[in-house]
Scaffold this motif. Structure first.
Motif, PDB file in Angstrom:
ATOM      1  N   MET A 324      13.511  70.842 -60.409  1.00  0.00           N
ATOM      2  CA  MET A 324      13.992  70.688 -59.038  1.00  0.00           C
ATOM      3  C   MET A 324      13.218  71.631 -58.128  1.00  0.00           C
ATOM      4  O   MET A 324      12.933  72.767 -58.494  1.00  0.00           O
ATOM      5  CB  MET A 324      15.499  70.993 -58.972  1.00  0.00           C
ATOM      6  CG  MET A 324      16.128  70.720 -57.619  1.00  0.00           C
ATOM      7  SD  MET A 324      17.932  70.995 -57.667  1.00  0.00           S
ATOM      8  CE  MET A 324      18.445  69.583 -58.639  1.00  0.00           C
ATOM      9  N   VAL A 325      12.875  71.142 -56.938  1.00  0.00           N
ATOM     10  CA  VAL A 325      12.150  71.956 -55.978  1.00  0.00           C
ATOM     11  C   VAL A 325      12.843  71.858 -54.625  1.00  0.00           C
ATOM     12  O   VAL A 325      13.369  70.806 -54.257  1.00  0.00           O
ATOM     13  CB  VAL A 325      10.661  71.517 -55.869  1.00  0.00           C
ATOM     14  CG1 VAL A 325      10.557  70.054 -55.467  1.00  0.00           C
ATOM     15  CG2 VAL A 325       9.909  72.382 -54.877  1.00  0.00           C
ATOM     16  N   SER A 326      12.868  72.981 -53.902  1.00  0.00           N
ATOM     17  CA  SER A 326      13.396  73.016 -52.539  1.00  0.00           C
ATOM     18  C   SER A 326      12.207  73.063 -51.589  1.00  0.00           C
ATOM     19  O   SER A 326      11.504  74.065 -51.513  1.00  0.00           O
ATOM     20  CB  SER A 326      14.295  74.243 -52.347  1.00  0.00           C
ATOM     21  OG  SER A 326      14.715  74.347 -51.003  1.00  0.00           O
ATOM     22  N   ALA A 327      11.981  71.963 -50.895  1.00  0.00           N
ATOM     23  CA  ALA A 327      10.838  71.841 -49.993  1.00  0.00           C
ATOM     24  C   ALA A 327      11.315  71.965 -48.547  1.00  0.00           C
ATOM     25  O   ALA A 327      12.502  71.813 -48.259  1.00  0.00           O
ATOM     26  CB  ALA A 327      10.152  70.501 -50.212  1.00  0.00           C
ATOM     27  N   PRO A 328      10.412  72.243 -47.606  1.00  0.00           N
ATOM     28  CA  PRO A 328      10.808  72.260 -46.185  1.00  0.00           C
ATOM     29  C   PRO A 328      11.386  70.910 -45.768  1.00  0.00           C
ATOM     30  O   PRO A 328      11.050  69.864 -46.344  1.00  0.00           O
ATOM     31  CB  PRO A 328       9.485  72.549 -45.464  1.00  0.00           C
ATOM     32  CG  PRO A 328       8.621  73.211 -46.481  1.00  0.00           C
ATOM     33  CD  PRO A 328       8.999  72.600 -47.796  1.00  0.00           C
ATOM     34  N   GLY A 329      12.271  70.933 -44.775  1.00  0.00           N
ATOM     35  CA  GLY A 329      12.947  69.717 -44.353  1.00  0.00           C
ATOM     36  C   GLY A 329      12.013  68.629 -43.869  1.00  0.00           C
ATOM     37  O   GLY A 329      12.349  67.443 -43.930  1.00  0.00           O
TER      38      GLY A 329
END
Length: 367
Positions: A324-329
């Motif tokens: 899982m990755v949290s990318a910019p919106g």
């Protein structure tokens, strides 16, 4: 004010439920300490022992240099705010605030003075004539806080006080409690199962699991330098990615992926002399791009969750391992897209697969 020390404290509920296991904890004068952990880990029991509502099976509790291990609550000069507001429904706000002071036979003029001061501090001066049923959840919580403030305690104890409030009001009350602590300069011990509350409010956090403190440190230390896999998994949202891996030929190998290490990391892991490891990296530390880039791995995107400021993306490596990755919106992606991810070496964590301890030296204090 008061410094609190727990020394080799054990608590056993008969016949054989060992809730706290030889724990040590030092809470500094005027410090905001948060005890956090999953349900059943022993955090509320620890708080009750500090309050005097429970006595230890073994060990000692000190307020400054005074041993208060078996001192009753009334002699400890502590104030406690519970999950339930515990207000008297038939009494006005003013009478709720004054009740404990009347029981102590304090002078009426002094009672009125303290009630007015607490009401002004909490912004509830206009609510003194109301009954609890006429108050909102946030207003009731302020009254519960005020009832503790009027007693001029040396220690404030909070047992999940915000869990009954909605999300928006919880954020507001977190700020109110932090401001209150700064104004009163009182030692505070706060229990919660919510890691966001812990990270946003604490001077230091003590993470408890199965009756043992896993790590004690500032929010920054705990987030950036978790002592073990449990701490790394518990703190952070979304939680850290973990990949079963092996350390071999100066690389960390997970599935078909090989992560080449720099000389500094190589030396640290070699010193630990472990081959079976767990590679950990937080979703927000993974770099994701639609085009191939240096030392990146090809992945397929499976789930895209747009949350405004960030986009949470679940991906799968070619060998079937998920992450899982949290990318910019603003990152544009959809299910089935191909993307490329890379792991910055200064953001990875390596845990022993057997003990689950972090093999990379970290800044932390444990018992």
């Amino acid at each position: 004010m008061v410094e609190i020390r727990l020394e080799k404290v054990n608590k056993i509920f008969q016949p054989d439920v060992h809730v706290l296991k030889d724990i040590n904890l030092e809470i500094k004068d005027k410090e905001f300490m948060v005890l956090v952990g999953p349900s059943g880990c022993g955090k509320s029991t620890c708080l009750n022992i500090i309050a005097g509502l429970e006595f230890v099976t073994d060990g000692n509790v000190f307020f400054d240099n005074a041993d208060v291990t078996y001192l009753p609550p009334k002699d400890r000069k502590v104030a406690m705010v519970f999950q339930s507001y515990a207000l008297y429904p038939h009494m006005s706000v003013k009478k709720n605030l004054a009740f404990a002071l009347k029981l102590s036979k304090m002078d009426k003029e002094q009672i009125n003075k303290r009630v007015k001061e607490a009401a002004k501090l909490l912004g509830i001066s206009n609510l003194l004539s109301r009954k609890p049923k006429e108050l909102s959840g946030g207003q009731r919580q302020r009254v519960a806080l005020g009832r503790s403030i009027v007693r001029n305690p040396t220690v404030f104890l909070f047992d999940e006080p915000l869990s009954n409030l909605d999300a928006k009001l919880r954020i507001q009350m977190r700020g109110e409690i932090i401001k209150l602590q700064r104004k009163l300069q009182i030692t505070q011990v706060y229990v919660t199962h919510d890691q966001v509350e812990a990270m946003s409010m604490a001077d230091r956090i003590a993470i408890l699991f199965d009756g043992v403190f896993q790590q004690i440190g500032t929010p920054s230390e705990i987030y950036n330098f978790p002592a073990n896999k449990f701490v790394a998994d518990f703190i952070g949202s979304p939680s850290m990615n973990f990949f079963d891996a092996n350390f071999n030929d100066n690389k960390i190998i997970f599935g078909e992926q090989k992560l080449e290490l720099n000389s500094e990391l190589l030396q640290k892991i070699k010193n630990a002399n472990k081959n079976e490891v767990i590679l950990g990296i937080r979703p927000e530390h993974i770099n994701i791009r639609p085009e191939i880039h240096e030392k990146s791995y090809e992945v397929e995107i499976f789930v895209v969750e747009f949350l405004g400021a960030e986009t949470i993306i679940t991906f799968e490596f070619l060998d079937g391992i998920n992450g899982m990755v949290s990318a910019p919106g603003f990152y544009k992606a959809k299910m089935g897209d191909t993307a490329y991810v890379s792991f910055p070496l200064d953001k990875i964590h390596v845990f022993d697969r057997n003990t689950e301890k972090n093999l990379i030296p970290v800044i932390y204090i444990t018992t």
